[in-house]
Design a protein around this motif. Structure first.
Motif, mmCIF file in Angstrom:
data_model
loop_
_atom_site.group_PDB
_atom_site.id
_atom_site.type_symbol
_atom_site.label_atom_id
_atom_site.label_comp_id
_atom_site.label_asym_id
_atom_site.label_seq_id
_atom_site.Cartn_x
_atom_site.Cartn_y
_atom_site.Cartn_z
ATOM 1 N N MET A 193 4.310 -48.546 -58.809
ATOM 2 C CA MET A 193 5.640 -47.998 -59.046
ATOM 3 C C MET A 193 6.480 -48.149 -57.784
ATOM 4 S SD MET A 193 5.555 -46.538 -62.161
ATOM 5 C CE MET A 193 5.187 -48.240 -62.387
ATOM 6 N N VAL A 194 7.498 -48.988 -57.853
ATOM 7 C CA VAL A 194 8.269 -49.344 -56.657
ATOM 8 C C VAL A 194 9.673 -48.737 -56.745
ATOM 9 C CG1 VAL A 194 9.085 -51.257 -55.229
ATOM 10 C CG2 VAL A 194 6.963 -51.500 -56.552
ATOM 11 N N ASP A 195 10.023 -47.903 -55.784
ATOM 12 C CA ASP A 195 11.371 -47.313 -55.715
ATOM 13 C C ASP A 195 11.782 -46.747 -57.075
ATOM 14 O OD1 ASP A 195 11.484 -48.233 -53.048
ATOM 15 O OD2 ASP A 195 12.300 -50.155 -53.673
ATOM 16 N N THR A 196 10.911 -45.911 -57.635
ATOM 17 C CA THR A 196 11.169 -45.400 -58.977
ATOM 18 C C THR A 196 10.770 -43.936 -59.055
ATOM 19 O OG1 THR A 196 10.870 -45.914 -61.331
ATOM 20 C CG2 THR A 196 8.913 -46.139 -59.935
ATOM 21 N N LYS A 197 10.823 -43.380 -60.241
ATOM 22 C CA LYS A 197 10.490 -41.963 -60.404
ATOM 23 C C LYS A 197 9.823 -41.738 -61.753
ATOM 24 C CE LYS A 197 15.073 -40.805 -60.040
ATOM 25 N NZ LYS A 197 16.109 -41.776 -60.470
ATOM 26 N N ALA A 198 9.307 -40.534 -61.963
ATOM 27 C CA ALA A 198 8.602 -40.225 -63.214
ATOM 28 C C ALA A 198 9.387 -39.251 -64.096
ATOM 29 C CB ALA A 198 7.221 -39.633 -62.910
ATOM 30 N N GLU A 199 10.176 -38.391 -63.466
ATOM 31 C CA GLU A 199 10.815 -37.353 -64.286
ATOM 32 C C GLU A 199 11.995 -37.919 -65.076
ATOM 33 O OE1 GLU A 199 13.199 -36.752 -60.403
ATOM 34 O OE2 GLU A 199 11.287 -37.602 -61.013
ATOM 35 N N ALA A 200 12.360 -37.220 -66.135
ATOM 36 C CA ALA A 200 13.527 -37.607 -66.946
ATOM 37 C C ALA A 200 14.809 -37.267 -66.189
ATOM 38 C CB ALA A 200 13.477 -36.876 -68.281
ATOM 39 N N ASP A 201 15.936 -37.726 -66.704
ATOM 40 C CA ASP A 201 17.228 -37.418 -66.080
ATOM 41 C C ASP A 201 17.587 -35.951 -66.270
ATOM 42 O OD1 ASP A 201 17.628 -39.965 -65.181
ATOM 43 O OD2 ASP A 201 19.316 -40.414 -66.510
ATOM 44 N N SER A 202 18.191 -35.364 -65.239
ATOM 45 C CA SER A 202 18.782 -34.028 -65.365
ATOM 46 C C SER A 202 20.059 -34.137 -66.199
ATOM 47 C CB SER A 202 19.137 -33.503 -63.974
ATOM 48 O OG SER A 202 20.134 -34.341 -63.420
ATOM 49 N N ALA A 203 20.616 -32.982 -66.559
ATOM 50 C CA ALA A 203 21.873 -32.988 -67.320
ATOM 51 C C ALA A 203 22.961 -33.716 -66.532
ATOM 52 C CB ALA A 203 22.293 -31.549 -67.640
ATOM 53 N N GLU A 204 22.991 -33.475 -65.213
ATOM 54 C CA GLU A 204 24.006 -34.125 -64.379
ATOM 55 C C GLU A 204 23.796 -35.652 -64.363
ATOM 56 O OE1 GLU A 204 23.802 -33.003 -60.267
ATOM 57 O OE2 GLU A 204 25.489 -34.304 -59.745
ATOM 58 N N ALA A 205 22.531 -36.058 -64.223
ATOM 59 C CA ALA A 205 22.225 -37.500 -64.195
ATOM 60 C C ALA A 205 22.563 -38.144 -65.541
ATOM 61 C CB ALA A 205 20.754 -37.721 -63.850
ATOM 62 N N ARG A 206 22.336 -37.413 -66.629
ATOM 63 C CA ARG A 206 22.669 -37.962 -67.954
ATOM 64 C C ARG A 206 24.171 -38.202 -68.074
ATOM 65 N NH1 ARG A 206 19.243 -37.525 -72.265
ATOM 66 N NH2 ARG A 206 20.879 -36.760 -73.643
#
Ligand code: MLT
Length: 255
Positions: A114-127
């Motif tokens: 996993m390169v420069d990435t994340k596991a969690e879903a988007d927050s409301a703000e990110a959505r």
């Protein structure tokens, strides 16, 4: 560039090298070229496959898809080329695709890198920001998306020529696909249960200057003795083009 028909559409891909296979999945708003400097350094010992995700690069533009659709494409691609199961590396959005692939097709990825990435879903703000990005793509095109993203993507140490190459790749993507991908990322699942419970080890690689997917976001998910984290100096969110030798070395150690 070779093509392959999967799930009713034609995907372009790059293939080089001999040995055990590895799949490299690109991020947003990019195509397979972002992996080229790393692929060059792996081909002496690996068969490196770098597909362009549906709608991206030289593929036909797409107006709507999900992260699972992209994972389905990757599963079919791997089966058709006879490389499944094998290690799968994903850069940023490519990491979301890799996690969707591992979730939907257990065992198909022998290792997740996993390169420069994340596991969690988007927050409301990110959505909300995804909606704005889709709107920007639809109204301003790929150049507007590139102009907005470029300032946050690279380490201050990264040379201007690398930035120019990145911008050229971003600006060449179909705007419709960028809008669709923004919505697909907005609606992606939370992958933290997958990475917390994965049978296979997860190898995280981060540019130390990554502001978009900082390593701090996954610290609590790393399982001692099983997973690993490699920090890449003088790299931001695009470590495969900023420090390809260090990223290739980290991938070589992981596989
Ligand atoms: C990417 O590099 O693929 C994107 O920045 C991912 C994201 O915006 O979450």
């Amino acid at each position: 560039m070779p093509t392959i028909d999967v799930n009713g559409r034609t995907l372009h891909y790059m293939e080089s090298g001999n040995g055990p296979a590895i799949l490299l999945i690109h991020g947003f708003p990019l195509d397979g070229r972002v992996w080229s400097p790393v692929a060059e350094r792996l081909v002496s010992r690996m068969r490196v496959l770098t597909p362009e995700l549906r709608g991206f690069g030289r593929n036909n533009p797409e107006t709507a898809f999900t992260m699972d659709d992209l994972a389905d494409d990757m599963a079919a691609f791997m089966e058709m080329l006879g490389i499944a199961p094998c290690p799968v590396a994903g850069l940023s959005m490519g990491g979301y695709v890799a996690q969707a692939l591992a979730r939907k097709y257990p065992g198909i990825a022998t290792k997740l890198i996993m390169v420069d990435t994340k596991a969690e879903a988007d927050s409301a703000e990110a959505r909300g920001k995804r909606d704005a990005m889709a709107q920007l793509a639809n109204t301003g095109g790929a150049k507007a998306v590139a102009d907005q993203m470029a300032p946050n993507m690279l380490s201050p140490a990264t040379p201007p020529a690398v930035k120019a190459n990145l911008c050229a790749i971003m600006e060449s993507q179909p705007a419709k696909t960028l809008a669709a991908a923004s919505i697909a990322m907005r609606d992606r699942q939370d992958f933290t249960p997958l990475v917390a419970g994965s049978d296979s080890p997860i190898h995280w690689i981060f540019g130390r200057d990554d502001k978009i997917s900082p390593a701090s976001a996954i610290e609590s998910l790393v399982r001692p003795g099983k997973d690993s984290v490699t920090m890449i100096d003088n790299a931001g969110h695009m470590s495969p083009i900023e420090q390809p030798a260090a990223v290739a070395e980290a991938i070589g150690r992981a596989v």
